[in-house]
Each structure stands twice: as structure tokens, then as C-alpha cells.
Design a protein around this motif. Structure first.
Motif, short mmCIF file in Angstrom:
data_model
loop_
_atom_site.label_atom_id
_atom_site.label_comp_id
_atom_site.label_asym_id
_atom_site.label_seq_id
_atom_site.Cartn_x
_atom_site.Cartn_y
_atom_site.Cartn_z
N ARG A 110 0.83 -1.21 0.00
CA ARG A 110 0.00 0.00 0.00
C ARG A 110 0.86 1.25 0.00
O ARG A 110 0.54 2.25 -0.65
N LEU A 112 3.81 1.49 -1.30
CA LEU A 112 4.38 1.61 -2.64
C LEU A 112 3.35 2.15 -3.63
O LEU A 112 3.66 3.00 -4.48
N LEU A 113 2.13 1.65 -3.52
CA LEU A 113 1.08 2.09 -4.43
C LEU A 113 0.75 3.57 -4.22
O LEU A 113 0.56 4.31 -5.20
N VAL A 114 0.70 3.99 -2.97
CA VAL A 114 0.41 5.41 -2.69
C VAL A 114 1.55 6.27 -3.22
O VAL A 114 1.33 7.36 -3.75
N ARG A 117 1.69 5.15 -7.44
CA ARG A 117 0.36 5.38 -8.03
C ARG A 117 0.09 4.66 -9.34
O ARG A 117 -0.84 5.01 -10.06
N LEU B 58 -6.91 7.29 0.33
CA LEU B 58 -5.53 7.20 -0.18
C LEU B 58 -5.49 6.78 -1.65
O LEU B 58 -4.43 6.79 -2.28
N LEU B 60 -6.27 3.73 -2.73
CA LEU B 60 -5.89 2.33 -2.91
C LEU B 60 -7.00 1.52 -3.57
O LEU B 60 -6.75 0.46 -4.13
N LEU B 79 -5.94 4.88 -7.44
CA LEU B 79 -4.62 5.49 -7.62
C LEU B 79 -4.66 6.69 -8.56
O LEU B 79 -3.65 7.05 -9.15
N VAL B 85 -1.68 13.93 -1.33
CA VAL B 85 -2.28 13.02 -0.36
C VAL B 85 -1.21 12.04 0.10
O VAL B 85 -0.48 11.49 -0.72
N VAL B 89 -2.26 2.96 5.76
CA VAL B 89 -3.26 2.12 6.44
C VAL B 89 -2.59 0.80 6.76
O VAL B 89 -1.66 0.37 6.08
N TYR B 95 11.12 -0.25 4.87
CA TYR B 95 12.02 -1.32 4.42
C TYR B 95 13.08 -1.56 5.49
O TYR B 95 13.92 -0.70 5.74
N LEU B 110 12.17 8.95 -5.03
CA LEU B 110 11.04 8.44 -5.80
C LEU B 110 10.13 9.58 -6.24
O LEU B 110 9.64 9.61 -7.37
N ARG B 111 9.92 10.53 -5.34
CA ARG B 111 9.07 11.67 -5.68
C ARG B 111 9.82 12.71 -6.51
O ARG B 111 9.19 13.63 -7.02
#
Lengths: 450, 320
Positions: A110, A112-114, A117, B58, B60, B79, B85, B89, B95, B110-111
Motif C-alpha cells: 500500500r 508503494l502504491l500510494v 500510483r 488514499l 488504494l 490510484l 495526499v 493504512v 524497508y 522516488l518523488r
């Protein structure tokens, strides 16, 4: 209930695959077991080849093993043979077989998905990252095993027909052989991805490529029809031998690479399809076995059956074992002739060429009591050649052959002793066994005739 | 410069949200409004649909029916929510082979923002993890993981922060850290949605609350409103003269004496338990003072929110 929202831009922004890829590589390389594997892949083969090459006994039952004293290039090929059977299936298991299931174990899907995306981009990033590590491991095995040449010696390599390959030629073929082994490794990696996606946190996902690799490797040593054997990706781990015959057995190699790549594409496609349909809001594993069978195993089984069928129809020779009297006779003749020339050089006899020998071979199996085809250790071949410089003088040498189902054979000299018996000859690199005493060869399983 | 439409824009606007998993209805016609700058609590018993609701926020999953707007953007598929956001949850996604700092750095990379990477130390300090920033997460306690998960969510400077049980496993100091961080985030204009089983945390943190029971909203609104609507609740009353206090309580309209056993381990001969609405309780205090009885302690046996929660989510006898 209302309030102003700061004027920060709102956008549907997904993370590019390149960033996801870097993220996955960082995660993979943070694992101690992978770091150790990478170090081992870059160090151990060189040490192993050097150690064995300096030892008193050589792995003569392994292809090219008997030449490890002579040239460093043989050592790399011995490592390649071992890697195809054990190391590469295991390495792909630990990388591709774990790349998705690790998120299940850690409960990070979850997150990773958030963050990313896009399941599509997550899949692409994970597949590329695991491919990168696998290539890094194979590159390590290749470089390390070939680096041993510096210690053992950059000398000519004897091919599988006894032909002498110059060091540059041997180097090119060795590197090409490792490159060819990448194709079946990709197929196993794709099976690993499929297992990892399908089986989630189950340890079976991790073991799947290793088990599949060992099972397919087992199929290569069973007396199965050629079409069945070639339809499996594991054939790619033996097909590279065709690079070292004269002429090169290109057909089986290309078929093996094509089959492996088709398996890689289909298994990756199935993994992708399954991954995009996964419900990440549920951690239920209900119906896992059924899903694994219907979406994972059955399509690959169908692909295997289809490939075997196409091969059987398009190449009738593949319906049988692919090993027959004429192929063996041709192969033994060629090997003997090249090695006879080599022996003459090593014994400082008058120079001679292969055509001058006019060699021929007659083989039978089980003393002629059984059909002269298929693998087995009951093959007996008599080589006849014209002795150079002596009119109408003909020599004869006998060999016992142990032929394995993958087309490889070991010819063991059975006399006369002064021709193909055991004795030492002095070579520039030291004393070595008579080259005509024992030699390896391989027949083209897909060829229609020898 | 603000867009004129932003003035009335909610961080979350959900109408008639329904979500099923097979035959299980997780959410059934849920409405939810969360304004920017507010901390909104979602409470409910296990299986009430809290995590499903937070998962929808979120991105998901996507609702089977109903409409959902996040930060003013309609969300129609999973997604596909807007940027801004963050949250988690079912626990933070971390990691264990990476250090706390590397976890955040990997997320910042990543962002793809240098600003995120530059703020890592600041955020680690904010959640009280500076001393263990270079330790691998493998050795972290549950509370430390929770705080690092919060740091990861804060890294992206969210305008809507969604947290499932954010103070789970935290010691009092850690809890205070988290409360301060969330309070500051709300002051800066971000909306925060949290779920929790701890009513005291929700009361301390949230200005608004949504109580969910069996997939439906039982109450949604300001916590104060819930208090006034909650009717009679039990209070523990300790005075200088328990017998006189008892007589006063019996004669005060709207006040009822309750069984002292409800205090459990806190029961004592000096303590009374009275049930009353807020107005009646005020009158009781006045009467006690008139009677010359000093009030040493007057507190709810359970918090008004918890009382309301129990009352609103209690299943009818014939359903059990």
C-alpha cells in the motif's frame, strides 16, 4: 466546515519508471544476501578456476574440464556448464522470485502504491531492477571466470571436434556462450516474477525458478524426444556447446534462444496480467492454488506443448532422440582427424593436414544387437585413416563412446595404445595426456543427417 | 494567489460511498466532509469499515458507488487521486534493510524533489528520530516505526494526511510528538484524517469525528456536538461528605445514582457514580456547594466520545 486551501497545485502526478527503477535497485542492493551473492559471483569463479587448474586432478567428466590445465578459457566454460545447471536457477530465484513477494512479507504494497500510483510502473520498475541485478550477477560470473585466463594462461582451446581455437577466437566464443546463456536465464527470471506475483508471501514463489530450473535440467538428461527437450528453456543452457563445434551448430542454438525468449515474454506477460488484477485492499489468499494452476502453470504448459508440437512437425528429426549412427560417425571422424593432427605436432612428427588423413568411422551400438541410435554407453566406433607418406597403409583405432541424451559424448580410446592409449606427451605448457586418448564431442540433435 | 473556487473547497467530500468485498458490505452510503486545517477522527469497532474508508481516501481502491472528491478533484478510479495526499493504512510501509534516513531518502528520490530530500533531517527531528536516523529499521520498535511512517508521510508535504492508528504502540512521549506534529500540520492548513481505537487520543486531537458502525455513519460532526448529543453519561464524583452528596444527588432533578461497581478498580467508599446530562450535572454541582459539600473530583467514568461511541455502535440484542 469550509476553509481555504493553500494554493498549491493539484495534479495527477505519477512517478516515472526510471525513479521507481532506482528505488527498486536501492532496495535490492540493501539486502545482505544479494550483496554477498554479487560479491561471490565476481570473486568465486576466478578462484575456483585457478584452484582447479592448478590441482592434480581435473573434472574430466565435465565438458572442457580436461583442458583446464591447458588454457584459462576452458575454466570459464566449465563454470558456465555448472552455472546453467545450478547457479543461474538459484540466483534468479533469489532475485526475481522474491522481488514482488518481499513487499507481501514486509506489508509495503500500500505504501508503494500510494507513492508510485501506478501498478504498471511498479511492475516495470521491479522487473527492470531484478533484470539489472541478474545481469550484474551473470556479468560477474563471466568476468570472474574469464579473468582466470590471466593466471591459467591465454592459450588456444580445443573445440568439440578437436579443432584448435586461437585465443582470440576462444575468447569471442566464450563470451558469446555466456551471452547465449542469458536467454534461458531470462526465461527462469520471468518464471520467478510469475511465481513471486502469484504466490505472494509463500516461500514457493522464491523456490519456483530453482525448482523449475532443476526440473527442466533433469528433463535434459532423460531420454526424451528432441522436440520435448528443445521446447524447454533449459536447452539454452546446453545449446551454447554448438559454438565450439566445426562447423558451428547454429540451428539448435538459435532455436534454444528463441524458445527461451518466448518463455520469458509469456511468463512476464502472465505475471504482468496477474499483477494488474491484484486486489491490494485484500490480503486474502483464498483460491491461491487454483489461480496458480490456471493462470500460471497451465499457460506455460500449453506453450511447452505447442512449441514441442511445432518442432515435431517442422523438423521430423526431433521426434526421436536426435542421436544416430551417421551423426556419431561424422562427429567422431572430424574429432579424431583434428586431434590426430594435433598429436602429430605435439610428438614432432611430419606435418599433416585433416584432408590428407581421409579418415572415416564405423560405429555400432551394443555390438550390433540393438538399433544404432539414441544415447547410451554401448556405442563402439572404429576409426580408419590413411597413414601419411605410406602408400595404401591404413590405421585403425577403436573408441568406446558414452553418449548422453543431450548429444554430448565422451570417446574413450580403446587401442592401439600407441595411437589412442594413455601416454603423456610433452607440450609447451607441460606434460599432457595423449589428445587422442579421450575426447569430448557433441552431435547436432536437430540435424537430419550427420 | 488563491483560486476563487478554493475558498469553498473541502479536502474530502464523500457522498453515498458504498464498497463491497464479495458479499461483505464494507461501506454502505457513507458521507464524509473534511475541511482543510482540521483533524478528523474516524472511529468504529473492528470491521466497521474504517480501514476501507481510509484506503479509499488514499486511492488504494475505488468506491463501487457514490462520489468522492479529494482536494477538489473527483476520484473515479484507484490510484488516480490528486497529488498532495499521503499516509498509511495497516501500518507504515518501511524497508527494514534500510536505515531510517535511507527509507526517507529513497522515498524523496522516488518523488523526485530535492526539497523533500533537504527536509529529511528536519522531519526526523520533528518526529523525534534524529538519534536513530542512521540505524536500520529492522531494529526499530513498533512506536519508532509508527513515527518513521509519519515522517515518510510528512516528507511529501501533504495537504491531506490519512493515518490509520498513528499512535498505536507509542509511549507517552512519542504520542506527544505525534500530537504536536499533527496539530502543527493542521495549523498550516492541511487536513488530517486519523482512525484510532483510543478515544482519549481522538478527543485530544480531533475537532471533528465520524463514528462508523457496520459500514454506516452513526455520527459525523464536531466532538463538542457529540458531547451535547450524548445525553446522560456516568460521572465519578468524589466529595468531602459522600453521604450528604448522595442525598443531594438523589434530590437533584435529572441526576441518577448508578452502581459504583461500574468504576471497577477505581471504586472506593468515597466515590459516587452519577448519571446525568450536562445541564443536570451543572445543577448538581450548584446544589452540592449550597449544601456545603466540597467537590474534590468530578469526571466522566468513560469519555463522552467513548460513551457516544458505545451507544451509537451498540448492536441491538436481537442482532447479536
Amino acid at each position: 466546515m469550509t476553509a481555504a486551501i493553500a494554493g498549491r497545485a493539484t495534479s495527477d502526478r505519477r512517478v516515472p519508471v526510471s525513479r521507481g527503477y532506482r528505488f527498486e535497485v536501492v532496495k535490492l542492493l540493501s539486502l545482505w544476501r544479494l550483496r554477498l551473492l554479487i560479491i561471490a559471483a565476481w570473486v568465486v569463479p576466478a578462484g575456483l578456476v585457478i584452484e582447479v587448474s592448478r590441482g592434480s586432478s581435473l573434472p574430466a567428466d565435465t565438458l572442457f574440464g580436461r583442458w583446464m590445465h591447458t588454457t584459462g578459457w576452458a575454466g570459464s566454460l566449465v563454470v558456465l556448464g555448472f552455472a546453467g545447471t545450478y547457479a543461474l536457477p538459484l540466483l534468479t530465484s533469489l532475485v526475481a522470485g522474491d522481488v514482488f513477494s518481499a513487499e507481501d512479507r514486509l506489508g509495503t504494497w500500500r505504501h508503494l502504491l500510494v507513492a508510485i500510483r501506478s501498478p504498471r510502473r511498479i511492475f516495470a520498475a521491479k522487473a527492470l531492477a531484478s533484470l539489472t541485478v541478474i545481469v550484474l550477477l551473470i556479468a560477474g560470473l563471466t568476468c570472474s571466470s574469464t579473468a582466470a585466463v590471466l593466471s591459467v594462461g591465454n592459450r588456444p582451446l580445443l573445440g568439440l571436434n578437436g579443432q584448435v581455437l586461437a585465443p582470440s577466437d576462444a575468447a569471442a566464443k566464450v563470451l558469446l556462450a555466456w551471452l547465449c546463456a542469458l536467454a534461458p536465464t531470462l526465461a527462469l527470471a520471468a518464471i520467478g516474477l510469475l511465481g513471486s506475483v502469484t504466490l505472494g508471501r509463500s516461500s514457493m514463489g522464491l523456490l519456483l525458478p530453482a525448482l523449475a530450473g532443476l526440473a527442466m535440467d533433469g528433463a535434459q538428461i532423460l531420454p526424451l524426444p528432441v522436440a520435448v527437450r528443445v521446447a524447454l528453456p533449459s536447452y539454452g543452457f546446453v545449446a551454447w556447446r554448438g559454438l565450439f563445434t566445426s562447423p558451428v551448430q547454429l540451428g539448435p542454438l538459435l532455436v534454444a534462444i528463441a524458445v527461451s525468449l518466448v518463455w520469458a515474454v509469456v511468463a512476464t506477460g502472465l505475471a504482468y496480467w496477474l499483477f494488474l488484477r491484484r486486489d491490494f485492499t485484500s490480503i486474502s489468499t483464498d483460491g491461491l492454488v487454483r489461480k496458480t494452476l490456471t493462470v500460471g502453470v497451465l499457460p506455460l504448459a500449453a506453450l511447452f506443448a505447442l512449441t514441442a508440437g511445432v518442432l515435431a512437425v517442422s523438423a521430423p528429426a526431433t521426434k526421436g532422440s536426435g542421436i544416430d549412427q551417421s551423426k556419431l560417425q561424422h562427429s567422431v571422424t572430424t574429432g579424431f582427424a583434428y586431434l590426430y593432427v594435433l598429436q602429430a605436432q605435439q610428438l614432432h612428427r611430419p606435418s599433416i593436414t585433416v584432408p590428407q588423413l581421409r579418415a572415416s568411422t564405423s560405429c555400432d551400438k551394443g555390438g550390433g544387437l540393438v538399433a544404432a541410435s539414441g544415447p547410451g554407453n554401448g556405442w563402439r566406433c572404429t576409426v580408419t585413416w590413411h597413414i601419411p607418406g605410406v602408400s595404401n597403409a591404413v590405421g585403425q583405432a577403436i573408441y568406446q563412446l558414452d553418449v548422453t541424451p543431450d548429444g554430448r559424448y565422451i570417446a574413450d580410446g580403446d587401442g592401439p595404445v600407441q595411437v589412442n592409449g594413455y601416454f603423456l606427451v610433452r607440450t609447451p605448457t607441460g606434460d599432457a595426456a595423449n589428445p587422442l586418448w579421450q575426447f569430448d564431442g557433441t552431435v547436432d540433435l536437430l540435424a537430419t543427417k550427420g | 494567489m488563491q483560486d476563487a473556487t478554493d475558498i469553498t473547497r473541502l479536502a474530502v467530500r464523500a457522498r453515498g460511498i458504498t464498497k463491497s468485498f464479495g458479499e461483505v458490505i464494507a461501506l454502505d452510503g457513507v458521507d464524509l466532509d473534511v475541511a482543510p486545517g482540521r483533524i478528523h477522527g474516524v472511529v468504529g469497532p473492528n470491521g466497521a469499515g474504517k480501514t476501507t474508508l481510509l484506503g479509499l481516501l488514499l486511492g488504494l481502491a475505488v468506491a463501487d458507488s457514490g462520489s468522492l472528491e479529494i482536494l477538489g478533484v473527483p476520484v473515479r478510479r484507484a490510484l488516480a487521486g490528486p497529488d498532495g495526499v499521503a499516509g498509511f493504512v495497516d501500518g507504515p510501509g518501511l524497508y527494514p534493510a534500510l536505515t531510517a534516513r535511507r527509507n526517507l531518502a529513497a522515498l524523496a528520490a522516488l518523488r523526485g524533489s530535492d526539497a523533500y530530500a533537504a527536509s529529511i533531517d528536519e522531519i526526523l527531528s520533528e518526529v523525534g528520530l534524529t538519534d536513530v536516523a542512521d540505524d536500520r529499521v529492522r531494529g526499530f520498535s513498533l512506536g519508532m516505526r509508527q513515527r518513521l511512517g509519519l515522517a515518510a508521510a510528512l516528507l511529501t508535504k501533504p495537504r491531506l494526511l490519512v493515518l490509520d492508528e498513528p499512535v498505536n504502540g507509542l509511549d507517552p512521549a512519542g504520542k506527544n510528538h505525534v500530537h504536536r506534529v499533527l496539530g502543527r500540520l493542521a495549523e498550516d492548513g492541511s487536513a488530517v484524517v486519523i482512525s484510532s481505537h483510543r478515544m482519549d487520543d481522538v478527543e485530544a486531537l480531533c475537532s471533528e469525528v465520524t463514528i462508523v458502525g457496520r459500514g454506516r455513519v452513526a455520527f459525523s460532526g464536531p466532538v463538542d456536538k457529540l458531547r451535547t448529543e450524548s445525553g446522560e453519561i456516568a460521572y465519578r464524583l468524589v466529595t468531602t461528605d459522600p453521604s450528604a452528596a448522595r442525598e443531594v444527588a438523589v434530590t437533584t432533578p435529572g441526576v441518577h445514582l448508578a452502581d459504583g461497581a461500574s468504576l471497577g478498580p477505581r471504586a472506593s467508599s468515597d466515590a459516587l457514580v452519577v448519571r446525568a446530562a450536562v445541564a443536570a450535572l451543572d445543577e448538581l454541582v450548584v446544589q452540592l456547594v449550597h449544601a456545603g459539600v466540597a467537590v474534590r473530583e468530578l469526571a466522566p467514568v468513560i469519555s463522552p466520545l467513548e460513551a457516544a461511541f458505545l451507544a451509537l455502535t451498540e448492536q441491538p440484542e436481537d442482532d447479536r
